[in-house]
Write an enzyme that holds these catalytic residues in place. Structure first.
Site, mmCIF file in Angstrom:
data_model
loop_
_atom_site.group_PDB
_atom_site.id
_atom_site.type_symbol
_atom_site.label_atom_id
_atom_site.label_comp_id
_atom_site.label_asym_id
_atom_site.label_seq_id
_atom_site.Cartn_x
_atom_site.Cartn_y
_atom_site.Cartn_z
ATOM 1 N N VAL A 94 -9.086 -45.124 4.782
ATOM 2 C CA VAL A 94 -8.378 -46.037 5.691
ATOM 3 C C VAL A 94 -7.598 -45.163 6.675
ATOM 4 O O VAL A 94 -6.730 -44.381 6.270
ATOM 5 C CB VAL A 94 -7.434 -46.989 4.932
ATOM 6 C CG1 VAL A 94 -6.666 -47.866 5.915
ATOM 7 C CG2 VAL A 94 -8.219 -47.856 3.948
ATOM 8 N N HIS A 98 -1.051 -43.022 5.262
ATOM 9 C CA HIS A 98 -0.439 -43.572 4.045
ATOM 10 C C HIS A 98 -0.354 -42.498 2.976
ATOM 11 O O HIS A 98 -1.167 -41.575 2.941
ATOM 12 C CB HIS A 98 -1.224 -44.781 3.525
ATOM 13 C CG HIS A 98 -2.667 -44.485 3.248
ATOM 14 N ND1 HIS A 98 -3.621 -44.436 4.252
ATOM 15 C CD2 HIS A 98 -3.313 -44.185 2.104
ATOM 16 C CE1 HIS A 98 -4.788 -44.139 3.726
ATOM 17 N NE2 HIS A 98 -4.638 -43.962 2.426
ATOM 18 N N MET A 99 0.624 -42.656 2.111
ATOM 19 C CA MET A 99 0.842 -41.736 0.993
ATOM 20 C C MET A 99 0.607 -42.512 -0.297
ATOM 21 O O MET A 99 1.100 -43.634 -0.435
ATOM 22 C CB MET A 99 2.289 -41.237 1.069
ATOM 23 C CG MET A 99 2.721 -40.306 -0.020
ATOM 24 S SD MET A 99 4.482 -39.906 0.202
ATOM 25 C CE MET A 99 4.386 -38.720 1.529
ATOM 26 N N HIS A 100 -0.165 -41.929 -1.209
ATOM 27 C CA HIS A 100 -0.371 -42.557 -2.517
ATOM 28 C C HIS A 100 0.739 -42.119 -3.465
ATOM 29 O O HIS A 100 1.101 -40.939 -3.493
ATOM 30 C CB HIS A 100 -1.710 -42.114 -3.128
ATOM 31 C CG HIS A 100 -2.923 -42.531 -2.365
ATOM 32 N ND1 HIS A 100 -3.746 -43.558 -2.775
ATOM 33 C CD2 HIS A 100 -3.473 -42.059 -1.217
ATOM 34 C CE1 HIS A 100 -4.748 -43.691 -1.907
ATOM 35 N NE2 HIS A 100 -4.602 -42.791 -0.948
#
Ligand code: 5GP
Ligand code: ZN
Length: 112
Positions: A94, A98-100
């Site tokens: 995606v 973003h950070m997991h």
């Protein structure tokens, strides 16, 4: 970005389980969790990947939010992992930064 699923989540156009929102950031549950705790922390503003984001304060706040969420979710002491997949070989699927945050099971030995 009209065709970005995370922008649609940020705008409320697409549903998501929102865990926290603050200062231009949002944390949601990953729809396909890889661990008992699997959250995604992202800027509300669209950046294609980490490479496009030069906002050091924002990046710092993403890490701080991850730390705070780990504490709130009760997994800080046991341990957790944060990671940002970047571009194709990094496993990014995606293309909205973003950070997991992963926790709740033994993650040692895995890198992704
Ligand atoms: P990436 O591989 O880009 O680092 O991570 C994308 C993550 O977004 C994956 O873990 C995937 O499960 C998650 N994801 C993809 N689509 C959606 C969605 O519509 N809603 C939520 N909450 N997570 C999603
Ligand atoms: Zn986006």
């Amino acid at each position: 970005m009209s065709d970005c699923i995370f922008c649609k989540i940020v705008s409320g156009e697409m549903p998501a389980t929102i865990i926290e929102e603050s200062e231009g950031l949002i944390a949601i549950k990953d729809v396909h969790p890889q661990a008992p705790v699997h959250l995604l922390i992202m800027p509300k503003r669209h950046f294609r990947s980490l490479l496009e984001c030069d906002d050091e304060a924002l990046l710092g706040r993403m890490l701080s939010m991850a730390k705070g969420l780990a504490e709130e979710q009760g997994v800080a002491a046991g341990g957790f992992r944060v990671l940002i997949n970047t571009n194709k070989d990094g496993g990014q699927t995606v293309f909205h930064l973003h950070m997991h945050l992963l926790a709740g099971r033994q993650l040692a030995g895995e890198m992704g």
